[in-house]
Write a protein that holds these residues in place. Sequence first.
Motif, PDB file in Angstrom:
ATOM      1  N   TRP A 126       0.823  -1.215   0.000  1.00 49.91           N
ATOM      2  CA  TRP A 126       0.000   0.000   0.000  1.00 49.91           C
ATOM      3  C   TRP A 126       0.858   1.265   0.000  1.00 49.91           C
ATOM      4  O   TRP A 126       0.379   2.351  -0.341  1.00 49.91           O
ATOM      5  CB  TRP A 126      -0.965   0.003   1.175  1.00 49.91           C
ATOM      6  N   LEU A 127       2.154   1.123   0.344  1.00 46.47           N
ATOM      7  CA  LEU A 127       3.062   2.270   0.313  1.00 46.47           C
ATOM      8  C   LEU A 127       4.008   2.223  -0.884  1.00 46.47           C
ATOM      9  O   LEU A 127       4.246   3.240  -1.533  1.00 46.47           O
ATOM     10  CB  LEU A 127       3.890   2.323   1.607  1.00 46.47           C
ATOM     11  N   THR A 128       4.554   1.043  -1.171  1.00 48.68           N
ATOM     12  CA  THR A 128       5.529   0.913  -2.257  1.00 48.68           C
ATOM     13  C   THR A 128       4.869   0.658  -3.604  1.00 48.68           C
ATOM     14  O   THR A 128       5.458   0.936  -4.648  1.00 48.68           O
ATOM     15  CB  THR A 128       6.502  -0.237  -1.961  1.00 48.68           C
ATOM     16  N   GLY A 129       3.669   0.080  -3.574  1.00 49.08           N
ATOM     17  CA  GLY A 129       2.994  -0.264  -4.808  1.00 49.08           C
ATOM     18  C   GLY A 129       3.454  -1.574  -5.415  1.00 49.08           C
ATOM     19  O   GLY A 129       2.981  -1.979  -6.473  1.00 49.08           O
ATOM     20  N   LYS A 130       4.363  -2.254  -4.740  1.00 52.04           N
ATOM     21  CA  LYS A 130       4.935  -3.486  -5.295  1.00 52.04           C
ATOM     22  C   LYS A 130       4.728  -4.663  -4.350  1.00 52.04           C
ATOM     23  O   LYS A 130       4.616  -4.486  -3.145  1.00 52.04           O
ATOM     24  CB  LYS A 130       6.433  -3.308  -5.563  1.00 52.04           C
ATOM     25  N   ILE A 131       4.704  -5.850  -4.932  1.00 48.31           N
ATOM     26  CA  ILE A 131       4.624  -7.092  -4.174  1.00 48.31           C
ATOM     27  C   ILE A 131       5.832  -7.936  -4.556  1.00 48.31           C
ATOM     28  O   ILE A 131       6.231  -7.948  -5.738  1.00 48.31           O
ATOM     29  CB  ILE A 131       3.313  -7.853  -4.463  1.00 48.31           C
ATOM     30  N   SER A 132       6.441  -8.602  -3.604  1.00 52.59           N
ATOM     31  CA  SER A 132       7.618  -9.407  -3.905  1.00 52.59           C
ATOM     32  C   SER A 132       7.221 -10.625  -4.731  1.00 52.59           C
ATOM     33  O   SER A 132       6.071 -11.084  -4.700  1.00 52.59           O
ATOM     34  CB  SER A 132       8.300  -9.864  -2.613  1.00 52.59           C
ATOM     35  N   GLU A 133       8.180 -11.150  -5.484  1.00 47.44           N
ATOM     36  CA  GLU A 133       7.899 -12.322  -6.308  1.00 47.44           C
ATOM     37  C   GLU A 133       7.528 -13.516  -5.443  1.00 47.44           C
ATOM     38  O   GLU A 133       6.642 -14.302  -5.796  1.00 47.44           O
ATOM     39  CB  GLU A 133       9.114 -12.661  -7.172  1.00 47.44           C
ATOM     40  N   ASP A 134       8.185 -13.661  -4.291  1.00 45.09           N
ATOM     41  CA  ASP A 134       7.871 -14.772  -3.385  1.00 45.09           C
ATOM     42  C   ASP A 134       6.443 -14.663  -2.858  1.00 45.09           C
ATOM     43  O   ASP A 134       5.725 -15.669  -2.788  1.00 45.09           O
ATOM     44  CB  ASP A 134       8.861 -14.799  -2.217  1.00 45.09           C
ATOM     45  N   MET A 135       6.037 -13.456  -2.479  1.00 46.59           N
ATOM     46  CA  MET A 135       4.675 -13.276  -1.967  1.00 46.59           C
ATOM     47  C   MET A 135       3.654 -13.500  -3.071  1.00 46.59           C
ATOM     48  O   MET A 135       2.592 -14.097  -2.825  1.00 46.59           O
ATOM     49  CB  MET A 135       4.499 -11.883  -1.359  1.00 46.59           C
ATOM     50  N   LEU A 136       3.958 -13.045  -4.277  1.00 42.96           N
ATOM     51  CA  LEU A 136       3.047 -13.264  -5.398  1.00 42.96           C
ATOM     52  C   LEU A 136       2.882 -14.751  -5.662  1.00 42.96           C
ATOM     53  O   LEU A 136       1.759 -15.230  -5.874  1.00 42.96           O
ATOM     54  CB  LEU A 136       3.579 -12.563  -6.647  1.00 42.96           C
ATOM     55  N   ARG A 137       3.982 -15.480  -5.633  1.00 45.88           N
ATOM     56  CA  ARG A 137       3.923 -16.929  -5.882  1.00 45.88           C
ATOM     57  C   ARG A 137       3.151 -17.641  -4.781  1.00 45.88           C
ATOM     58  O   ARG A 137       2.411 -18.591  -5.034  1.00 45.88           O
ATOM     59  CB  ARG A 137       5.337 -17.501  -5.972  1.00 45.88           C
ATOM     60  N   HIS A 138       3.277 -17.156  -3.559  1.00 42.13           N
ATOM     61  CA  HIS A 138       2.610 -17.785  -2.419  1.00 42.13           C
ATOM     62  C   HIS A 138       1.136 -17.403  -2.338  1.00 42.13           C
ATOM     63  O   HIS A 138       0.281 -18.268  -2.105  1.00 42.13           O
ATOM     64  CB  HIS A 138       3.318 -17.389  -1.127  1.00 42.13           C
ATOM     65  N   GLU A 139       0.822 -16.109  -2.523  1.00 37.21           N
ATOM     66  CA  GLU A 139      -0.551 -15.622  -2.327  1.00 37.21           C
ATOM     67  C   GLU A 139      -1.420 -15.771  -3.576  1.00 37.21           C
ATOM     68  O   GLU A 139      -2.630 -15.969  -3.473  1.00 37.21           O
ATOM     69  CB  GLU A 139      -0.513 -14.147  -1.904  1.00 37.21           C
ATOM     70  N   HIS A 140      -0.807 -15.640  -4.757  1.00 38.87           N
ATOM     71  CA  HIS A 140      -1.573 -15.652  -6.013  1.00 38.87           C
ATOM     72  C   HIS A 140      -0.856 -16.520  -7.049  1.00 38.87           C
ATOM     73  O   HIS A 140      -0.367 -15.996  -8.063  1.00 38.87           O
ATOM     74  CB  HIS A 140      -1.746 -14.222  -6.534  1.00 38.87           C
ATOM     75  N   PRO A 141      -0.785 -17.820  -6.808  1.00 42.29           N
ATOM     76  CA  PRO A 141      -0.007 -18.701  -7.696  1.00 42.29           C
ATOM     77  C   PRO A 141      -0.484 -18.713  -9.146  1.00 42.29           C
ATOM     78  O   PRO A 141       0.331 -18.789 -10.065  1.00 42.29           O
ATOM     79  CB  PRO A 141      -0.159 -20.076  -7.039  1.00 42.29           C
ATOM     80  N   ARG A 142      -1.781 -18.642  -9.380  1.00 45.63           N
ATOM     81  CA  ARG A 142      -2.280 -18.655 -10.756  1.00 45.63           C
ATOM     82  C   ARG A 142      -1.892 -17.383 -11.503  1.00 45.63           C
ATOM     83  O   ARG A 142      -1.528 -17.417 -12.682  1.00 45.63           O
ATOM     84  CB  ARG A 142      -3.794 -18.840 -10.764  1.00 45.63           C
ATOM     85  N   GLU A 143      -1.937 -16.248 -10.821  1.00 44.89           N
ATOM     86  CA  GLU A 143      -1.479 -14.993 -11.417  1.00 44.89           C
ATOM     87  C   GLU A 143       0.020 -15.053 -11.685  1.00 44.89           C
ATOM     88  O   GLU A 143       0.504 -14.609 -12.737  1.00 44.89           O
ATOM     89  CB  GLU A 143      -1.819 -13.826 -10.477  1.00 44.89           C
ATOM     90  N   TYR A 144       0.755 -15.622 -10.751  1.00 46.02           N
ATOM     91  CA  TYR A 144       2.209 -15.750 -10.897  1.00 46.02           C
ATOM     92  C   TYR A 144       2.551 -16.588 -12.132  1.00 46.02           C
ATOM     93  O   TYR A 144       3.410 -16.206 -12.938  1.00 46.02           O
ATOM     94  CB  TYR A 144       2.792 -16.394  -9.636  1.00 46.02           C
ATOM     95  N   GLU A 145       1.889 -17.723 -12.275  1.00 48.85           N
ATOM     96  CA  GLU A 145       2.167 -18.600 -13.407  1.00 48.85           C
ATOM     97  C   GLU A 145       1.806 -17.935 -14.730  1.00 48.85           C
ATOM     98  O   GLU A 145       2.525 -18.095 -15.727  1.00 48.85           O
ATOM     99  CB  GLU A 145       1.392 -19.907 -13.234  1.00 48.85           C
ATOM    100  N   ARG A 146       0.729 -17.178 -14.765  1.00 53.64           N
ATOM    101  CA  ARG A 146       0.321 -16.494 -15.987  1.00 53.64           C
ATOM    102  C   ARG A 146       1.360 -15.435 -16.365  1.00 53.64           C
ATOM    103  O   ARG A 146       1.710 -15.302 -17.556  1.00 53.64           O
ATOM    104  CB  ARG A 146      -1.056 -15.864 -15.812  1.00 53.64           C
ATOM    105  N   LEU A 147       1.850 -14.695 -15.401  1.00 56.00           N
ATOM    106  CA  LEU A 147       2.867 -13.684 -15.672  1.00 56.00           C
ATOM    107  C   LEU A 147       4.169 -14.320 -16.132  1.00 56.00           C
ATOM    108  O   LEU A 147       4.880 -13.764 -16.991  1.00 56.00           O
ATOM    109  CB  LEU A 147       3.088 -12.820 -14.423  1.00 56.00           C
ATOM    110  N   ARG A 148       4.504 -15.473 -15.558  1.00 54.12           N
ATOM    111  CA  ARG A 148       5.718 -16.178 -16.002  1.00 54.12           C
ATOM    112  C   ARG A 148       5.590 -16.640 -17.447  1.00 54.12           C
ATOM    113  O   ARG A 148       6.537 -16.533 -18.247  1.00 54.12           O
ATOM    114  CB  ARG A 148       5.970 -17.388 -15.088  1.00 54.12           C
ATOM    115  N   GLU A 149       4.408 -17.123 -17.803  1.00 54.76           N
ATOM    116  CA  GLU A 149       4.182 -17.570 -19.179  1.00 54.76           C
ATOM    117  C   GLU A 149       4.280 -16.418 -20.175  1.00 54.76           C
ATOM    118  O   GLU A 149       4.710 -16.588 -21.299  1.00 54.76           O
ATOM    119  CB  GLU A 149       2.808 -18.236 -19.285  1.00 54.76           C
ATOM    120  N   ARG A 150       3.861 -15.235 -19.748  1.00 53.72           N
ATOM    121  CA  ARG A 150       3.926 -14.057 -20.613  1.00 53.72           C
ATOM    122  C   ARG A 150       5.321 -13.452 -20.662  1.00 53.72           C
ATOM    123  O   ARG A 150       5.577 -12.523 -21.439  1.00 53.72           O
ATOM    124  CB  ARG A 150       2.954 -12.980 -20.122  1.00 53.72           C
TER     125      ARG A 150
END
Length: 217
Positions: A190-214
């Motif tokens: 909410w302050l930096t505007g960014k999420i770490s790759e580890d948190m993205l993979r843990h919290e939103h795995p389907r979004e993570y995989e889609r971004l990796r494919e792209r």
Amino acid sequence: MTVGERWQHGLLAVSFIVLVYTGFALKFPDTWLFAWFVALERGYALRSWIHRCAAIVMVLACLWHVAHLPTRRGRSHLLAMLPRYQDVAETVQNFGYLLGLRREPARFDRFSYIEKAEYWAVVWGSVVMVVTGFMLWFENVTLRFLAKWVLDLATLVHYYEAWLATLAIIVWHFYSVIFNPDVYPMNWTWLTGKISEDMLRHEHPREYERLRERGEL
């Protein structure tokens, strides 16, 4: 989160906290939590005007968000926030995991059912609080067109919706972004505007995989 989105969230957060404190200070002036504030004034003037100013800030933040929705990014977020059958399945899967009936948690996409529920609760709660709040603020106008019992009902709805929103933020949202062991001491997005790759993979795995494919990660 873009700079604009962070400002929207920040204005909403600050105005909400001020509204909660001043609103309950008006309702429970003798409580120790608000006694010092009440001692600064005579009557209800200070509490009332701060409450109303915070309400205007909240309305402006909401209008900013509404103006953001027709943009390309806004439309993308809104479509991703719409409830789907998958949310029901993920809710069942996640409860099964929390109860020890599944080995793996649900695999969330861009937004989980928890985030969707919070978002639409904010939308609904904001509409209810703004409508009932302005009815109470301009009570003479309200009574010119509506019966007294409608104003009494608006007062009741405003009060209990305030409790509901406050408890939802303290019990649910604060846990998710602060006290959850996975993000403690805080989710800084909410302050930096960014999420770490580890948190993205843990919290939103389907979004993570889609971004990796792209190739975006």
